[in-house]
Design a protein around this motif. Structure first.
Motif, mmCIF file in Angstrom:
data_model
loop_
_atom_site.group_PDB
_atom_site.id
_atom_site.type_symbol
_atom_site.label_atom_id
_atom_site.label_comp_id
_atom_site.label_asym_id
_atom_site.label_seq_id
_atom_site.Cartn_x
_atom_site.Cartn_y
_atom_site.Cartn_z
ATOM 1 N N THR A 35 19.730 -44.677 -78.935
ATOM 2 C CA THR A 35 20.614 -45.848 -78.809
ATOM 3 C C THR A 35 21.967 -45.640 -79.477
ATOM 4 O OG1 THR A 35 19.703 -46.875 -80.803
ATOM 5 C CG2 THR A 35 18.641 -47.407 -78.709
ATOM 6 N N GLY A 36 22.237 -44.423 -79.937
ATOM 7 C CA GLY A 36 23.507 -44.172 -80.623
ATOM 8 C C GLY A 36 24.592 -43.675 -79.681
ATOM 9 N N PHE A 37 25.537 -42.883 -80.238
ATOM 10 C CA PHE A 37 26.687 -42.413 -79.481
ATOM 11 C C PHE A 37 26.626 -40.919 -79.168
ATOM 12 C CE2 PHE A 37 28.172 -46.399 -81.057
ATOM 13 C CZ PHE A 37 29.106 -46.854 -80.136
ATOM 14 N N ALA A 38 25.520 -40.267 -79.509
ATOM 15 C CA ALA A 38 25.403 -38.845 -79.209
ATOM 16 C C ALA A 38 25.366 -38.631 -77.696
ATOM 17 C CB ALA A 38 24.150 -38.271 -79.856
ATOM 18 N N VAL A 39 25.681 -37.413 -77.290
ATOM 19 C CA VAL A 39 25.776 -37.104 -75.863
ATOM 20 C C VAL A 39 24.470 -37.412 -75.142
ATOM 21 C CG1 VAL A 39 26.117 -35.246 -74.196
ATOM 22 C CG2 VAL A 39 27.558 -35.355 -76.242
ATOM 23 N N LYS A 40 23.334 -37.153 -75.794
ATOM 24 C CA LYS A 40 22.043 -37.326 -75.133
ATOM 25 C C LYS A 40 21.406 -38.682 -75.414
ATOM 26 C CE LYS A 40 19.438 -34.192 -73.931
ATOM 27 N NZ LYS A 40 18.324 -33.222 -73.800
ATOM 28 N N ASP A 41 22.140 -39.599 -76.050
ATOM 29 C CA ASP A 41 21.596 -40.933 -76.313
ATOM 30 C C ASP A 41 21.732 -41.789 -75.056
ATOM 31 O OD1 ASP A 41 20.829 -40.341 -78.860
ATOM 32 O OD2 ASP A 41 22.618 -41.160 -79.820
ATOM 33 N N ASP A 42 20.720 -41.737 -74.195
ATOM 34 C CA ASP A 42 20.788 -42.365 -72.874
ATOM 35 C C ASP A 42 19.845 -43.551 -72.707
ATOM 36 O OD1 ASP A 42 22.721 -40.623 -71.898
ATOM 37 O OD2 ASP A 42 21.234 -39.148 -71.238
ATOM 38 N N THR A 43 19.195 -43.993 -73.773
ATOM 39 C CA THR A 43 18.240 -45.083 -73.607
ATOM 40 C C THR A 43 18.881 -46.354 -73.046
ATOM 41 O OG1 THR A 43 16.857 -44.189 -75.388
ATOM 42 C CG2 THR A 43 16.490 -46.475 -74.779
ATOM 43 N N ILE A 70 5.437 -40.596 -75.746
ATOM 44 C CA ILE A 70 6.630 -39.911 -76.250
ATOM 45 C C ILE A 70 7.264 -39.179 -75.079
ATOM 46 C CG2 ILE A 70 7.525 -38.205 -77.866
ATOM 47 C CD1 ILE A 70 5.119 -38.731 -79.640
ATOM 48 N N VAL A 71 8.553 -39.450 -74.846
ATOM 49 C CA VAL A 71 9.258 -38.835 -73.723
ATOM 50 C C VAL A 71 10.561 -38.224 -74.222
ATOM 51 C CG1 VAL A 71 8.283 -40.432 -72.037
ATOM 52 C CG2 VAL A 71 10.454 -40.987 -73.136
ATOM 53 N N PRO A 72 11.106 -37.236 -73.505
ATOM 54 C CA PRO A 72 12.406 -36.669 -73.896
ATOM 55 C C PRO A 72 13.556 -37.603 -73.542
ATOM 56 C CG PRO A 72 11.610 -35.634 -71.887
ATOM 57 C CD PRO A 72 10.507 -36.534 -72.361
ATOM 58 N N ASP A 73 14.760 -37.283 -74.042
ATOM 59 C CA ASP A 73 15.961 -38.078 -73.759
ATOM 60 C C ASP A 73 16.420 -37.817 -72.328
ATOM 61 O OD1 ASP A 73 16.738 -39.279 -76.473
ATOM 62 O OD2 ASP A 73 16.433 -37.178 -76.971
ATOM 63 N N HIS A 74 15.700 -38.406 -71.385
ATOM 64 C CA HIS A 74 15.999 -38.181 -69.975
ATOM 65 C C HIS A 74 15.860 -39.516 -69.243
ATOM 66 C CE1 HIS A 74 15.101 -36.807 -65.795
ATOM 67 N NE2 HIS A 74 16.091 -35.990 -66.091
ATOM 68 N N VAL A 75 16.930 -39.953 -68.566
ATOM 69 C CA VAL A 75 16.994 -41.294 -67.994
ATOM 70 C C VAL A 75 15.832 -41.566 -67.053
ATOM 71 C CG1 VAL A 75 18.318 -42.803 -66.471
ATOM 72 C CG2 VAL A 75 19.481 -41.541 -68.289
ATOM 73 N N LEU A 76 15.585 -40.692 -66.080
ATOM 74 C CA LEU A 76 14.544 -40.943 -65.089
ATOM 75 C C LEU A 76 13.155 -40.984 -65.719
ATOM 76 C CD1 LEU A 76 15.788 -38.813 -62.040
ATOM 77 C CD2 LEU A 76 15.943 -41.286 -62.377
ATOM 78 N N THR A 77 12.928 -40.118 -66.717
ATOM 79 C CA THR A 77 11.624 -40.114 -67.382
ATOM 80 C C THR A 77 11.405 -41.417 -68.140
ATOM 81 O OG1 THR A 77 11.791 -37.718 -67.631
ATOM 82 C CG2 THR A 77 10.135 -38.835 -68.961
ATOM 83 N N ILE A 78 12.445 -41.902 -68.825
ATOM 84 C CA ILE A 78 12.357 -43.178 -69.542
ATOM 85 C C ILE A 78 12.061 -44.306 -68.554
ATOM 86 C CG2 ILE A 78 13.639 -44.847 -70.937
ATOM 87 C CD1 ILE A 78 15.256 -42.438 -72.043
ATOM 88 N N GLN A 79 12.805 -44.338 -67.459
ATOM 89 C CA GLN A 79 12.633 -45.410 -66.478
ATOM 90 C C GLN A 79 11.246 -45.382 -65.847
ATOM 91 O OE1 GLN A 79 16.025 -44.674 -63.920
ATOM 92 N NE2 GLN A 79 17.289 -46.185 -65.021
ATOM 93 N N ARG A 80 10.724 -44.192 -65.605
ATOM 94 C CA ARG A 80 9.410 -44.073 -64.984
ATOM 95 C C ARG A 80 8.326 -44.715 -65.866
ATOM 96 N NH1 ARG A 80 9.230 -38.886 -64.787
ATOM 97 N NH2 ARG A 80 10.450 -38.765 -62.870
ATOM 98 N N GLU A 81 8.377 -44.442 -67.188
ATOM 99 C CA GLU A 81 7.382 -45.012 -68.090
ATOM 100 C C GLU A 81 7.527 -46.522 -68.195
ATOM 101 O OE1 GLU A 81 4.759 -43.719 -69.538
ATOM 102 O OE2 GLU A 81 5.193 -41.793 -68.583
ATOM 103 N N VAL A 82 8.757 -47.016 -68.289
ATOM 104 C CA VAL A 82 8.986 -48.455 -68.414
ATOM 105 C C VAL A 82 8.486 -49.187 -67.174
ATOM 106 C CG1 VAL A 82 10.767 -50.241 -68.561
ATOM 107 C CG2 VAL A 82 10.892 -48.236 -70.040
ATOM 108 N N CYS A 83 8.809 -48.670 -65.994
ATOM 109 C CA CYS A 83 8.367 -49.319 -64.757
ATOM 110 C C CYS A 83 6.845 -49.292 -64.625
ATOM 111 C CB CYS A 83 9.021 -48.645 -63.552
ATOM 112 S SG CYS A 83 10.800 -48.957 -63.429
ATOM 113 N N ARG A 84 6.228 -48.215 -65.101
ATOM 114 C CA ARG A 84 4.772 -48.147 -65.035
ATOM 115 C C ARG A 84 4.134 -49.275 -65.827
ATOM 116 N NH1 ARG A 84 0.725 -45.671 -68.068
ATOM 117 N NH2 ARG A 84 2.201 -44.702 -69.523
#
Length: 673
Positions: free
Chosen positions: A80-88, A49-63
């Motif tokens: 995956t929506g249109f909210a400001v923090k929807d950065d997946t 489980i990770v927060p809505d943060h681009v680098l954190t998401i990318q780090r887990e996926v690359c791992r």
């Protein structure tokens, strides 16, 4: 093709869940979908489980993608929506080496069959190195719908992405592939008026049209809060249940009681015993006197008990050594004290006179017994005569009451702790922008209403013997309501809400339960008066996606109408039986029933059975007579005052005449009869 299971990893993208993992529901739903619909081809090897943060998401996926121990599939949920923090999508897109627009189309097509709001999702799918990546919505139901639309085809894609021989995989044609994936080609032939005979081929035969894997009855039927008031239902989508059908649904989905061990003290009050209790030792544990008097040796062939005897010892009801008695001697003894060795009877002090004292004048020296009718074992309690060792002193299902008798029995047989059923903890929440605390000072503004439901329900729960938690007031806002409910789910077993379950544009409870919390709504209307909008739902408890084990039973949610009379009546009818079952109370559950005489003519409702609030009085013949508490409008708080029962009136276009006998449900005590 390999027979070993494919490895999948789940990435939950959520600021809230990253701070409190217990709030995540999508991870469990996705894990269940792989287990139930994945044809035993998958193993969930990791979940993060990770927060809505681009680098954190990318780090887990690359791992998960870039090492030698890569996973075959990464599924993300959230953001995956249109909210400001929807950065997946922004995090995943740059990582993709080869995009998979067909999978994206398949997910959107399946979701659009259910709701046009599927267009508000921004899914991404593609391959990085040898790993397929798919993004799903954060909503548990939306995530499940999207995943099931493509799940049967994912093994095929993952095998190819991992580098298997494509020619070998496709040997046998599309029919073989469809059979292996267990997908049907019936949809391709059903649209005969819109064929794809465009003179081109993709090498794999015809297109495989995505198919939704959820049935209509499994999809949300509550209003979509995002759709606005103009698109809300004009007629309830929920079938109307009878009271008996509603009770059956509740009890079918109420968890069985759980046992706990508690010390023998006042913490046991109100608990039901989870097992038979056997005596650890006999009561009394020794031969004891039942009167104040003198212990003596009596035998059929011995001398008369009448005469003068020396007092050689004293036996008090206190622990200590007592000298053995010999024939011709007596020992002064108090009630409850152990008999000296050899003594087998006790002479009452009333049957004696004092003949002399010791020289210091402090003790009796010689006593005369006036009767020769004393028999062996007279005025003696034998060992175990009250309770024998290993006797069952209390049975499973008996309640430990506040009267003290049960605790006294347990203490008397040496029990230090016993197994009882855990009592559920209940949270009470009021909802509505118009609701203000009854404790707030000052006059009401236009449209404001004092909150009487919450204190009323809290008091009722306390009177039933259960612990209640005040959850406060939630506003008519989906986020506020969801936050209140999620917070409550961490501490209580049952949630009772009032208000927000009718057909208004701000009646948000059903949508929030179903769409945000993954709840199953078992019914949303009941044919009764008052209380028609009563709703019952269950929320699955968090499950460990790796082990599949639940950390507890489902949570129950009773969403009661906002009108005070409706809330209290439905709480007594529907909530109480569920609490009693959870607490281990033997059947029957619910309010006690009995026949009462109607004290004044009462009109029935021709469409719905009615639960009419009444006070009860004892008639001259001893029978209970029921009198209406006044106007029965569901919003009329005054009808609750003095209510001791609910008169069960059938649905019919007629009246119940004075003097007729009608079934009633008894609420609380019958003081003042």
């Amino acid at each position: 093709m390999e027979t070993s299971k494919l490895k999948a990893a789940l990435l939950i993208v959520s600021d809230t869940a990253s701070q409190d993992p217990s709030t995540d529901k999508a991870g469990q739903v996705i894990s269940d979908a792989f287990a139930d619909e994945g044809s035993d081809q998958w193993t969930i090897c990791e979940m993060e489980i990770v927060p809505d943060h681009v680098l954190t998401i990318q780090r887990e996926v690359c791992r998960w993608c870039d090492g030698e121990e890569f996973v075959n599939l990464i599924v993300t949920t959230g953001g995956t929506g249109f909210a400001v923090k929807d950065d997946t999508p922004e995090a995943i897109n740059p990582l993709i080496h080869r995009h998979a627009p067909g999978l994206v189309h398949g997910m959107l097509a399946a979701s659009l069959e259910i709701t046009p709001f599927a267009m508000m999702s921004r899914p991404v799918a593609g391959v990085r190195n040898k790993t397929l990546i798919v993004t799903l919505p954060g909503s548990p139901k939306g995530a499940k719908e999207n995943l099931l639309a493509i799940l049967k085809l994912l093994p095929h894609a993952c095998h190819q992405a991992a580098g298997q021989d494509s020619r070998a995989i496709h040997a046998g044609g599309v029919g073989k592939l469809e059979a292996e994936a267990r997908v049907s080609n019936e949809q391709r032939g059903s649209h005969h008026h819109h064929t794809h005979s465009h003179g081109h081929s993709h090498g794999h035969g015809d297109h495989i049209i995505p198919k939704a894997h959820t049935r209509p009855e499994e999809r949300p039927v509550s209003n979509d809060p995002q759709a606005g008031p103009s698109n809300r239902y004009r007629k309830s989508p929920y079938p109307i249940f009878s009271v008996n059908e509603a009770l059956k649904a509740i009890l079918d989905h109420t968890p069985s009681p759980e046992s706990v061990t508690l010390p023998v003290n006042d913490s046991l009050i109100g608990h039901m015993l989870a097992e038979d209790v056997q005596a650890s030792e006999p009561v009394p544990a020794y031969r004891a006197s039942i009167v104040d008097g003198y212990a003596i040796i009596v035998s059929a062939d011995g001398p008369s008990t009448k005469g003068v005897f020396p007092v050689t010892s004293v036996a008090h009801a206190a622990p200590g050594e007592i000298p053995a008695l010999i024939r011709g001697q007596i020992a002064r003894i108090t009630t409850g004290a152990p008999l000296p060795l050899s003594a087998n009877a006790v002479v009452m002090v009333e049957d004696t006179t004092l003949r002399s004292m010791t020289d210091d004048g402090k003790e009796e020296k010689v006593v005369e017994i006036l009767s020769d009718a004393i028999k062996a074992d007279e005025n003696v309690r034998d060992i175990g005569s009250d309770i024998g060792a290993s006797d069952v002193v209390l049975k499973k299902g008996e309640e430990v009451t506040a009267m003290g008798g049960e605790i006294g029995v347990l203490a008397s047989v040496g029990k230090q702790e016993v197994a009882v059923y855990k009592k559920p903890v209940i949270g009470v929440l009021s909802t509505g922008d118009e609701i203000v605390s009854h404790e707030r000072k000052g006059p009401l503004r236009l449209g404001e209403v004092r909150d009487c439901n919450r204190p009323t329900l809290l008091a009722a729960i306390s009177s039933w013997g259960y612990d209640a938690v005040d959850l406060g007031i939630a506003r008519d806002n989906p986020d506020s309501l969801e936050e209140c409910l999620r917070r409550a789910l961490q501490t209580v077993d049952v949630i009772i809400t009032s208000g927000g379950v009718s057909m208004g544009e701000l009646d948000l409870l059903k949508p929030t339960l179903e769409r945000s919390l993954g709840a199953t709504i078992h019914f949303g209307r009941v044919a009764m008066k008052p209380g028609k909008p009563t709703t019952f739902a269950t929320i699955p408890h968090t499950k460990d996606p790796l082990t599949g084990s639940r950390s507890g039973p489902d949570k129950l949610v009773f969403s009661l109408p906002g009108n005070p009379a409706s809330a209290l009546v439905t709480a007594n009818l529907f909530v109480l039986p569920a609490l009693q079952k959870m607490a281990g109370k033997p059947e029957p559950w619910g309010l006690p029933k009995m026949k009462v005489m109607v004290g004044k003519q009462v009109r029935c409702d021709k469409e719905r059975p009615e639960y009419h609030r009444v006070s009860l009085r004892a008639g001259d013949d001893g029978r209970l007579v029921a009198f209406s508490t006044g106007g029965q409008r569901s919003s009329r708080v005054g009808s609750l005052r003095g209510a001791q029962g609910l008169l069960c009136l059938p649905a019919r276009d007629s009246v119940i005449e004075k003097g007729e006998m009608v079934e009633a449900l008894l609420m609380g005590g019958l003081s003042g009869l």
